[in-house]
Design a protein around this motif. Structure first.
Motif: not given
Length: 306
Positions: A224-253
């Motif tokens: 519907a939106s044309g934006r792939q996001s699971s976090t609610g943000s459409s900003r590149p690099g901020d739109n996923t919780w884990v995908h594409g984020r190896s080596g980064r801190p988990c946003r939850r823990c």
């Protein structure tokens, strides 16, 4: 690889541009289809089936394509066939424009060109291209499980397929024979949000149901939106919780996000996960520190979408 929501939107654009219109010219730059002539045929419609694109013609034929890793369909105004401007390097805009259809048609990546009086559809870097009788579409897509984005999606069949799979839940989700449309991004994000280890086996059907329903909600929102996001943000690099984020801190823990291969040999993919939120490391992960990879992003306080 484009996932089911991207394919769904691609089909919608192709359908809007071509359905009901006559092909005044067509080129299929594919060895087995080089002599096929679609000129004069009318496009009946374009529909998705998982990650597959079915372009149906009134003659009883279907042009089937799959984007694989890098494919795309562009839509150009046919009147720009008379123009001669050069596409920008790396241009990937799939929206209709009045730019350089003529130049695109000379591009070495073109695998198909479908031309109507008003619009031209150009298939670039397509991974698969077939021409079959519409009545025989099942020979190409009949092996697929329920389409997760279909209006009549059968969640019970999809869950039963996944539950009976003799592999890990992550690999089962990526097996299009169980259910069609989910790729690595939506599998990783759905498993994380439901706190399921991608490498777990014999997962309870109730848990599988939650994962599938989560993926369907996320993917439906993306169509519907044309934006792939699971976090609610459409900003590149901020739109996923884990995908594409190896080596980064988990946003939850705050635990370091890991990435590891999953699936049978020769068909392995990689999935990202949080070992704390999802119950441990992958069997092949030795736990050694890994450098940050992929999109930037740190730990964020964000409410998980339902």
């Amino acid at each position: 690889m484009p996932e089911g929501d991207t394919v769904f939107r691609t089909c919608a654009r192709l359908h809007e541009a071509l359905a009901g219109r006559v092909l005044v010219a067509a080129e299929l730059r594919w060895p087995s289809l080089a002599t096929a002539d679609l000129t004069g045929m009318t496009v009946s419609g374009v529909v998705p089936r998982g990650k597959h694109i079915l372009l149906r013609l009134d003659s009883g034929w279907t042009l089937h394509s799959h984007l694989k890793m890098e494919g795309q369909w562009r839509i150009e105004h046919t009147d720009s066939l008379t123009h001669d401007t050069v596409p920008e390097e790396g241009a990937r805009n799939e929206r209709p424009s009045r730019r350089a259809a003529a130049t695109w048609l000379r591009h070495p990546d073109v695998r198909a060109a479908l031309i109507t009086q008003e619009w031209t559809a150009i298939g670039l870097r397509l991974g698969v291209l077939d021409l079959v009788r519409t009545s025989e579409e099942h020979t190409l897509v009949g092996h697929l499980g329920p389409d997760i984005l279909a209006a009549d999606f059968d969640v019970s069949t999809a869950v039963a397929n996944l539950a009976s799979s003799d592999t890990t839940i992550g690999a089962a989700l990526l097996d299009q024979r169980n259910l069609a449309g989910i790729g690595t991004m939506w599998a990783a994000e759905s498993l994380f949000l439901e706190r399921v280890n991608p490498w777990a086996e014999h997962v309870d059907a109730s848990v599988i149901t939650r994962v599938v329903e989560r993926a369907r909600r996320l993917m439906t929102a993306a169509t519907a939106s044309g934006r792939q996001s699971s976090t609610g943000s459409s900003r590149p690099g901020d739109n996923t919780w884990v995908h594409g984020r190896s080596g980064r801190p988990c946003r939850r823990c705050g635990t370091t996000i890991r990435v590891a291969p999953i699936g049978p040999p020769t068909r392995e993919r990689v999935l990202f996960s949080c070992p704390t939120c999802q119950g441990g490391l992958a069997p092949t992960d030795d736990g050694r520190p890994i450098a940050p990879l992929g999109a930037r992003g740190g730990r964020r306080g964000r409410r998980e979408p339902r």
